[in-house]
Scaffold this active site. Structure first.
Site, PDB file in Angstrom:
ATOM      1  N   SER A   1       0.828  -1.204   0.000  1.00 58.72           N
ATOM      2  CA  SER A   1       0.000   0.000   0.000  1.00 58.72           C
ATOM      3  C   SER A   1       0.859   1.249   0.000  1.00 58.72           C
ATOM      4  CB  SER A   1      -0.924  -0.008   1.220  1.00 58.72           C
ATOM      5  OG  SER A   1      -0.166  -0.126   2.390  1.00 58.72           O
TER       6      SER A   1
ATOM      7  N   GLU B   1      -6.210  -1.761  -6.253  1.00 60.33           N
ATOM      8  CA  GLU B   1      -5.522  -0.769  -7.094  1.00 60.33           C
ATOM      9  C   GLU B   1      -4.422  -1.532  -7.839  1.00 60.33           C
ATOM     10  OE1 GLU B   1      -5.623   3.607  -4.960  1.00 60.33           O
ATOM     11  OE2 GLU B   1      -4.218   2.160  -4.167  1.00 60.33           O
TER      12      GLU B   1
ATOM     13  N   ASN C   1      -4.864   6.086  -0.823  1.00 62.94           N
ATOM     14  CA  ASN C   1      -4.194   6.510   0.418  1.00 62.94           C
ATOM     15  C   ASN C   1      -3.522   7.873   0.275  1.00 62.94           C
ATOM     16  OD1 ASN C   1      -5.079   4.302   1.762  1.00 62.94           O
ATOM     17  ND2 ASN C   1      -3.170   3.135   1.586  1.00 62.94           N
TER      18      ASN C   1
ATOM     19  N   HIS D   1      -2.571  -3.624  -5.127  1.00 62.12           N
ATOM     20  CA  HIS D   1      -2.873  -3.173  -3.768  1.00 62.12           C
ATOM     21  C   HIS D   1      -4.262  -3.665  -3.389  1.00 62.12           C
ATOM     22  CE1 HIS D   1      -3.902   0.428  -0.937  1.00 62.12           C
ATOM     23  NE2 HIS D   1      -3.666  -0.667  -0.267  1.00 62.12           N
TER      24      HIS D   1
END
Ligand SMILES: C[C@H](O)CC(=O)SCCNC(=O)CCNC(=O)[C@H](O)C(C)(C)COP(=O)(O)OP(=O)(O)OC[C@H]1O[C@@H](n2cnc3c(N)ncnc32)[C@H](O)[C@@H]1OP(=O)(O)O
Length: 727
Positions: free
Chosen positions: A426, A459, A497, A447
């Protein structure tokens, strides 16, 4: 000489929805399709040699019909004539047996068309449903009136307000279907026989419009009680529930005494039209429908995925994440080799996979036989050499750059030359991890979101090395395992994120300035998001955020001069050990006896501590809390687009809907900013806060946002123009 079956088929005419309109892959009921089908129905009805009519899907599609053509929906609610309504009325008035032969799916207007036939039969694997509420409307071609008449008010309430797909057996048990073709027989042939064997029945009595809802569903007061109870459980109209409440109102009309069928249809139509024309929730939901297809599709001009897609996968790391990822591949029928450094780790991982698969059985998502078969496809190994024959590897060890690079280097000497190497991370730099192998073009990031066996989002991160073929293949694998895979580029935090960082950061500043932790979260939840930033922090672990800030060198007094920094999120970990849900205490208290220890409850300890740390609380307006938290997130989204980290704003919307609990009825954060708030207001507010809090990293307005406001252009139009200019 003709056999008996052929003679029977001769007097039945099979009309195929959207036959010859090959671009219509799902037999949606657009203008051309409606016009052709109406003509064919009229011709078959007028032909005395035709004893019965079968309506079936076209040869080029695996669907019966996906319903109305959603691309025709517009605010005026004008549909080119013949409308779906005209088509359905004509079909229902035919005085011959009419049978819908359903294979694949019959959804929305597709099922409504079938409900207007005298009979419906299907392939055993077919699914039907009225998913209109998911698009922010209600069934508008008789679904809310014919379904309760054929089945029951109870069944109609359940299926229409959930929009769920119903398997053939359940549809048959609830009188939606009259027959299911035996395995191996074509549904059209079955339907033709069905039609002719029913030819002596009075067609008029069988029309759904002539059935009384009350006779099959109980009296009005029972039905009223059911409708009221359903409304109680549904989301409030202002919280995404406009369509579901409209659907219940329409179903109510189906049993109102003294109301003719035509009047019932009028009620349905007026609710449908009102939602279509006026519901911002509906527009956002329809945006999300198409955004999902855009964001999960292959990039323009990408090569076709390898066919057939190879199916041997290795997963490295048997922790919760690795075992969750292994579960996803096993469910989709892959051969999986799970690798961990020692036997205990592997045994723990195997146990997690077993539990995950048995939960599928408990929840009715898989049969025991299927779960056992999936589990039997898993091998385990304590050495990477066990991966010599796999086609793809997903490495899911803990977040440590050196360890990941070491594993990739070692894999390079073990796997076959075609094997794709993915890393589940991540935060770490995909360019650097992939850069250590000889052929980095076969490396990529995946991800997964935690828990990987539950969360739909992945992702898919391409690095500067990744080849187009690798992107196509990883996209196809992601689809095959039932995930929403969104392609993004490599940067700190990728898309989701990276945008979260300014959001949680600014929320912390609000608290430092006196806002209550619960007030910030409530303002975000009242907007429709599943959780607010502090609950999110407690779930992710406040210690993780602290660690990241330590690694950056910002925590414990290390923040660069001039940068606005609050140490409250660090100190809640350092001073109070409130690391989050896993410890039963974070920004909130958690009681293991309540909701499995996951229900956030106000913490006196945190409040008293905060008062000491930053002084008395201050009342903030909800609007200010929303703008302070979410405008930096959106601004970061514009920067991501500007840098080309993802291709279109739809990618961001879908990441937030599937990965961060963003309400689908607000269409995603970019849609919210662009279509609901307005970019001009976003920019003006961002500029105002930039002036006031210039020391924060995130208030500097994105150049793209500035340019779009100057040109008065939507970010979606910008993305369209950009992709056209690349042609
Ligand atoms: C008056 C009426 O009551 C109102 C209605 O009928 S509203 C419509 C109700 N129907 C629906 O909501 C069904 C929507 N469609 C779906 O759920 C899925 O597309 C499906 C299950 C039919 C097929 O899924 P899948 O095989 O994964 O294919 P999927 O990628 O989704 O769709 C294939 C293409 O058809 C398009 N499509 C699907 N359903 C469509 C529809 N009803 N109208 C227009 N386009 C549609 C998709 O946008 C996609 O286009 P693309 O290739 O350009 O991206």
């Amino acid at each position: 000489m003709l056999g008996r079956a052929s003679k029977r088929l001769m007097s039945t005419r099979v009309l195929k929805i959207a036959q010859g309109i090959d671009k219509n892959r799902v037999n949606s009921l657009g203008y051309e399709t409606r016009k052709n089908l109406l003509n064919e129905i009229n011709a078959a009805n007028a032909d005395p040699s035709v004893k019965a009519i079968v309506i079936a899907g076209s040869d080029h599609s695996s669907a019966f019909s996906a319903g109305a053509d959603i691309t025709e929906f517009n605010a005026s609610g004008e549909f080119q004539s013949p409308s779906l309504h005209d088509l359905i009325e004509t079909l229902e008035s035919v005085q011959k047996p009419t049978v819908a032969a359903i294979k694949g799916v019959a959804l929305g207007g597709g099922l409504e068309l079938a409900l207007a036939c005298k009979y419906r039969v299907s392939d055993p694997r077919a699914k039907v449903g009225l998913p209109e509420v998911l698009l922010g409307i209600i069934p508008g071609a008789g679904g809310t009136q014919r379904l309760p008449r054929l089945s029951s008010v109870k069944f109609a309430l359940d299926t229409i307000t959930s929009g769920r797909m119903i398997k053939a057996k359940e549809a048959f048990d609830n009188n939606v279907l009259d027959g299911i073709a035996p395995d191996g027989q074509s549904v059209e042939e079955f339907a033709s026989s069905f039609a002719l064997s029913s030819a002596s029945n009075s067609a008029e009595d069988l029309a759904a419009r002539n059935l009384s809802t009350r006779s099959v569903s109980g009296d009005t007061s029972t039905n009223d009680a059911m409708c009221d109870a359903a409304k109680e459980k549904l989301p409030q109209p202002h919280m995404g529930g406009e369509a579901v409440h409209g659907a219940v109102d329409a179903i109510k009309a189906s049993y109102e005494s003294g109301k003719s069928f035509e009047e019932c249809i009028e009620t349905e139509m007026s609710i449908f039209m009102d939602l279509l024309a006026n519901s911002a929730q509906g527009r956002a939901r329809r945006h999300a429908f198409f955004a999902e297809r855009i964001a999960t599709g292959l990039p323009r001009g990408a090569p076709k995925p390898t066919s057939p897609l190879p199916n041997k996968v290795g997963v490295i790391g048997a922790g919760t994440m690795g075992a969750g990822i292994a579960t996803c591949f096993l469910r989709a029928g892959y051969d999986v080799t799970l690798v961990d450094v020692n036997a205990e780790g592997l045994a723990r991982g195997e146990k997690i996979v077993q539990v995950n698969l048995s939960q599928d059985v408990k929840r009715g998502r898989a049969t025991q036989e299927r779960a056992d078969k999936n589990l039997s496809m898993m091998k385990t190994d304590t050495s990477l050499t066990g991966l010599s024959e796999v086609d793809m590897v997903v490495e899911a060890v803990f977040e440590n750059m050196d360890l990941k690079k070491k594993i990739f280097k070692e894999l390079d000497g073990i796997v076959a030359p075609h094997t794709i190497l993915c890393t589940n991370t991540s935060t770490l730099d995909i360019d650097e991890i992939g850069g250590v192998v000889k052929d980095s073009s076969r490396t990529m990031g995946m991800h997964f979101f935690s828990p990987a066996n539950v969360m739909k989002l992945v992702e898919n991160v391409h690095s500067k090395h990744t080849s187009e073929q690798t992107i196509s293949d990883v996209t196809a694998h992601t689809k095959k395992i039932g995930k929403i895979g969104v392609l993004v580029g490599n940067c700190d935090g990728f898309v989701g994120n990276r945008m979260v960082a300014p959001y949680t950061g600014e929320a912390a500043f609000c608290v430092e300035e006196g806002a209550g932790v619960g007030d910030v979260d409530s303002a975000i939840v009242d907007l429709g998001c599943a959780i607010g930033p502090f609950t999110m922090g407690d779930i992710a672990g406040n210690d993780i955020g602290y660690l990241i800030r330590q690694e950056k060198g910002w925590a414990d007094g290390g923040a660069p001069a001039g940068l606005r920094y609050t140490d409250i999120p660090d100190n809640i970990v350092k001073d109070l050990g409130r690391i989050g849900q896993k410890a039963g205490k974070g920004w909130y208290d958690y009681d293991p006896k309540i909701g499995k220890g996951r229900v956030p409850m106000h913490s006196e300890e945190v409040e008293t501590w905060l008062e000491k740390a930053r002084g008395e609380g201050v009342l903030f307006e909800d609007k200010d809390l929303v703008e302070r938290s979410l405008f930096p997130l959106v601004n970061e989204g514009f920067k991501i687009l500007e840098e080309g980290i993802c291709a279109r704003p739809e990618h961001i919307d879908i990441i937030y809907i599937y990965g961060y609990g963003w309400p689908v009825w607000r269409g995603g954060p970019m849609y919210w900013a662009d279509k609901q708030v307005g970019l001009e207001h976003v920019l003006k507010t961002t500029e105002r806060y930039y002036e006031k809090y210039g020391g924060s990293e995130w208030w500097q307005p994105s150049q793209l946002l500035v340019d779009l406001v100057k040109e008065g252009k939507s970010v979606y139009k910008w993305a369209n123009d950009k992709s056209k200019s690349k042609l």
